[in-house]
Each structure stands twice: as C-alpha cells, then as structure tokens.
Write a protein that holds these residues in place. Structure first.
Motif, PDB file in Angstrom:
ATOM      1  N   SER A 181       0.826  -1.203   0.000  1.00 34.64           N
ATOM      2  CA  SER A 181       0.000   0.000   0.000  1.00 34.64           C
ATOM      3  C   SER A 181       0.864   1.259   0.000  1.00 34.64           C
ATOM      4  N   ASN A 182       0.411   2.273  -0.738  1.00 38.93           N
ATOM      5  CA  ASN A 182       1.126   3.550  -0.813  1.00 38.93           C
ATOM      6  C   ASN A 182       0.651   4.545   0.243  1.00 38.93           C
ATOM      7  N   GLN A 183      -0.459   4.213   0.914  1.00 40.69           N
ATOM      8  CA  GLN A 183      -1.028   5.106   1.924  1.00 40.69           C
ATOM      9  C   GLN A 183      -1.453   4.290   3.139  1.00 40.69           C
ATOM     10  N   ASP A 184      -1.571   4.971   4.281  1.00 37.83           N
ATOM     11  CA  ASP A 184      -2.163   4.324   5.443  1.00 37.83           C
ATOM     12  C   ASP A 184      -3.608   3.958   5.124  1.00 37.83           C
ATOM     13  N   GLN A 185      -4.043   2.794   5.587  1.00 32.13           N
ATOM     14  CA  GLN A 185      -5.447   2.415   5.453  1.00 32.13           C
ATOM     15  C   GLN A 185      -6.167   2.817   6.732  1.00 32.13           C
ATOM     16  N   LEU A 186      -7.107   3.743   6.615  1.00 30.85           N
ATOM     17  CA  LEU A 186      -7.799   4.314   7.763  1.00 30.85           C
ATOM     18  C   LEU A 186      -9.147   3.629   7.943  1.00 30.85           C
ATOM     19  N   ALA A 187      -9.472   3.317   9.176  1.00 28.72           N
ATOM     20  CA  ALA A 187     -10.713   2.578   9.456  1.00 28.72           C
ATOM     21  C   ALA A 187     -11.649   3.382  10.347  1.00 28.72           C
ATOM     22  N   ILE A 188     -12.935   3.104  10.192  1.00 27.27           N
ATOM     23  CA  ILE A 188     -13.980   3.722  11.016  1.00 27.27           C
ATOM     24  C   ILE A 188     -14.921   2.620  11.474  1.00 27.27           C
ATOM     25  N   SER A 189     -15.188   2.574  12.749  1.00 24.03           N
ATOM     26  CA  SER A 189     -16.179   1.654  13.292  1.00 24.03           C
ATOM     27  C   SER A 189     -17.476   2.424  13.522  1.00 24.03           C
ATOM     28  N   VAL A 190     -18.588   1.921  12.989  1.00 22.69           N
ATOM     29  CA  VAL A 190     -19.886   2.567  13.125  1.00 22.69           C
ATOM     30  C   VAL A 190     -20.627   1.934  14.300  1.00 22.69           C
ATOM     31  N   SER A 191     -21.121   2.760  15.180  1.00 22.74           N
ATOM     32  CA  SER A 191     -21.773   2.251  16.388  1.00 22.74           C
ATOM     33  C   SER A 191     -23.165   2.857  16.556  1.00 22.74           C
ATOM     34  N   LYS A 192     -24.075   2.095  17.143  1.00 23.58           N
ATOM     35  CA  LYS A 192     -25.402   2.621  17.462  1.00 23.58           C
ATOM     36  C   LYS A 192     -25.415   3.286  18.837  1.00 23.58           C
ATOM     37  N   SER A 193     -24.271   3.279  19.524  1.00 21.71           N
ATOM     38  CA  SER A 193     -24.187   3.882  20.859  1.00 21.71           C
ATOM     39  C   SER A 193     -24.444   5.374  20.790  1.00 21.71           C
ATOM     40  N   LYS A 194     -25.355   5.859  21.607  1.00 21.36           N
ATOM     41  CA  LYS A 194     -25.683   7.282  21.634  1.00 21.36           C
ATOM     42  C   LYS A 194     -25.060   8.000  22.822  1.00 21.36           C
TER      43      LYS A 194
END
Length: 420
Positions: free
Chosen positions: A334-347
C-alpha cells in the motif's frame, strides 16, 4: 500579583522566591500564570490562582472542522467547527472567535471509557446527560454542562455521542444519485479525463449498482465486473469526488442534505468498502460495521455523515503505508495508510462506578489548547481515535440543565438502517 508565561518561566526567573512567592518586586508578592491550580495541594496550603481561560484540551486532541480533523494548533482562522446546540441537540458548523493556547503544568482530568477519551483542565466545561425523575412523573433525560471537577462528583453520568441533524429535504433522484456516489467513492476510479469506472465482483452488489444506474438513466458500458461511464457526467463526478483514492472526499452537496439521503450514501459506501461481523456484546449478538479508506479527508467526511445519520464512530489506522496485502490479482504494497472507522449505534458513554470507565487526575506538563465558538460552545473532538462532544473555552457559557425528551421517546435510528 505578577503574571508569568508559565510556572517554569517563573521558576527560572530572578523573581522566584520558592512556591509562588515573588521576590525583588516591591509591587508584587504572588506569582500567577496560565493554568495555575490547586490540584493535589492540601487546602491549608492553597495558592492564590487567577483563572486564565481554564477550559482547555491536551495537545494531542483534534477537533472536527469543515476541512477535516485537525489538532487545535493547526486550525485555520477560516475553518468552521462542527458543533452541537446543548439545548436542542441540533448539529451545525459554526465559526470560532478566539484561539487559546498556553503552557500548562499541573493536574488534568482524564475521562476514559470505551468510545470516549478526554484529557482536560479541571475547570473544563463538560457536556453530559443524566436520567432524571421528577416527583410522580416518568423518567426523563436531562442534558447539562458542568466543569469537569464538578461533574466527577456525580456517581453516574453519560457523555452524549450523537445529535440531531436537519438538512435540506432531498428528492428521489438526489437520493439515487447519493447511492451512486456511495459506490463511486468506495469502488470507483478515474480511467481518463472524461471516463470513470466502478468495479464490483460480488454478484448481488453488481446487480444493485446496475439497477441504480438504470434508474438514473446514466449511459454506461460493462466489462469484466466493471461499469464504464464517459462524458460530461463523468467529468462532473470527478469534480465532486477526485479520481485517486487517497484524494477522495464526500461531495459537499451530500453533506448538506437530510438524514434520509445521507443514509442512502452511507449504505452503498459500506457495501463497497465496508465489512460486517457479529460478536457478543454484554451477552447479546451485536453487528459491527467497519469502513476503510486511504483518504484522511474521506475519513473525516464519513465521521461527519455518521453523526448526522444518528450514529457514532471510532477511528484507527487499520494498516500502515507499505503493508503488503493480497488482492484478486496479486499481492501489493500500500502507498497510503489504510484508515478505518467503526460505526456504532451507541448514543452515549456511561460513566459509573459500576462499570470499567475511569476518571482520574493525571500530571501534565505541555501546551493546552481550545477555541471559543461563536455560539453553542460544544464541539466534536477526537483523541486516540475516540470521538465525542465536549465544551469549549466559552467563558460566557450559561451552565444550564435542560429537559430534552423522555427515555421512552428515544428513537433507535440504527435499527432503521436497512443494509440489504
């Protein structure tokens, strides 16, 4: 009193007479500096303190601007700050009117729980909610703002993670177009100046995209799991969403629309560049949704949309630049960092002596930062990947608790997101 830039500036000066005593100045006997406080000191030996913008964050805290997440020191004067009205819970971008930064040496309060991580000065304004039951009435949710060193005296409180969004009403075609952009942003690429392609090898998703293109009446050609689109429409797409993956961003018009359209975009994007897994959470099955991108701008845009859709998010680096990964046609670095997002239903994040959350004083010796917003005085920040709402250095803010809605009326937005 004599004012110094910092405690160390005072201790290294010719005026230092031990503790906070000034020597050699006939007009001053006590030294003060930004951040001077009595944390950890016995009440019989308290210093005389002059508060100077007490509501600040640690130097490693970022704030969400209309140009992505930025450290406070990197925020430009022209940037807008993502904010929430503490009385109505409505979210919006607002300008800031003052920038605060100064060296701080002393105790900071660390709020740490799953999904929340804040390191703030003791007098920092914290946005919170708590359960409240008026006499002989049903239980309600009460929102408020309190200094951190007052909030920690409560046995239980919740830090909100979501808010309410009222965007521009969308049309059916706009929602379809948002669905198309979800696929292009996640699986598309630039072929040439006036041509783009979208790749999808999963049969179910391929047919889904095919149906979206037909409903939009977009002219395309097909080949080897790809859809090719040329002409003026392709040029418009490339203006809205640049061709290279690490340059990707969400088109501005999508971010201004209502929650219905935003969910359309997110659903298709997640089908393209997301993953699902089921795990046990407090003894129950919980579906975890993770999104990846190589664009820091896209990551921040997705966090914004996730909050506008009524969910919350956590971010991290899934793999660093140079990591070798297997693909359908071979292995690549990979030429770039792979950025992750976790989606949560927590309010919200619950702080209680009955769970694993922690609130503690820690020693700190570094710069602290904040911004004074034009209004609302609550902003969205990120620290160590954890994202949440907290107050700003608005010394004129009114500390007020407001009743918003009953527990029974809270809507589970997450359950309305139909991924299939």
């Amino acid at each position: 009193m004599r004012l110094f830039k910092s405690q160390s500036d005072f201790e290294n000066s010719d005026f230092y007479g031990g503790e906070d005593v000034v020597k050699g100045d006939p007009r001053a006997k006590i030294a003060v500096w930004p951040g001077k406080n009595n944390v950890g000191r016995d009440k019989n030996s308290y210093w005389l303190c002059a508060p100077v913008h007490p509501n600040c964050y640690s130097s490693d805290t970022e704030v969400l601007t209309n140009n992505g997440f930025k450290l406070f020191k990197d925020v430009l004067d022209s940037d807008l700050i993502f904010s929430i009205n503490p009385k109505t819970q409505k979210m919006e971008y607002v300008p800031f009117v003052e920038r605060i930064q100064y060296p701080y040496k002393g105790g900071m309060i660390h709020f740490k729980a799953r999904g929340f991580d804040a390191l703030v000065t003791p007098e920092h304004n914290m946005y919170f909610r708590e359960r409240y039951r008026p006499k002989k009435q049903k239980q309600e949710i009460r929102y408020g703002i309190l200094p951190a060193n007052h909030l920690i005296a409560k046995s239980e409180f919740t830090i909100p993670r979501t808010g309410l969004w009222e965007g521009e009403k969308s049309t059916r075609r706009e929602r379809l177009l948002a669905m198309f952009y979800g696929w292009y942003a996640s699986e598309g690429c630039k072929v040439r100046k006036s041509q783009i392609s979208i790749t999808q090898h999963k049969e179910r998703n391929y047919r889904r995209l095919w149906k979206i293109l037909d409903k939009l009446k977009i002219v395309y050609s097909k080949g080897n799991g790809r859809f090719y689109i040329s002409g003026k429409f392709a040029e418009e797409v490339l203006r809205d969403c640049p061709g290279k993956q690490y340059e990707r961003r969400v088109p501005e018009w999508i971010k201004t629309k209502d929650k219905s359209l935003i969910k359309c975009f997110l659903r298709e994007y997640i089908l393209g560049d997301g993953s699902f897994r089921t795990r046990k959470c407090f003894g129950y099955d919980s579906t975890e949704i993770t999104i990846t991108t190589s664009s820091s701008t896209m990551q921040a845009d997705l966090v914004e949309l996730i909050h506008k859709a009524g969910y919350s998010a956590y971010t991290w680096i899934a793999s660093e630049k140079g990591t070798i990964s297997k693909h359908r046609n071979g292995e690549y670095s990979s030429n770039q960092d792979q950025l992750a997002i976790s989606v949560s239903k927590s309010k919200g994040v619950l702080f209680s002596n009955q769970n694993s959350s922690k609130v503690e004083y820690v020693d700190y010796d570094d710069m602290v930062y904040c911004l004074t917003l034009q209004k609302n005085h609550v902003l969205l920040f990120r620290r160590n990947g954890n994202i949440g709402w907290s107050g700003n250095c608005g010394c004129e803010i009114e500390v007020e608790e407001t009743v918003h809605e009953s527990v029974e009326d809270l809507e589970d937005w997450y359950s309305t997101l139909e991924w299939d």
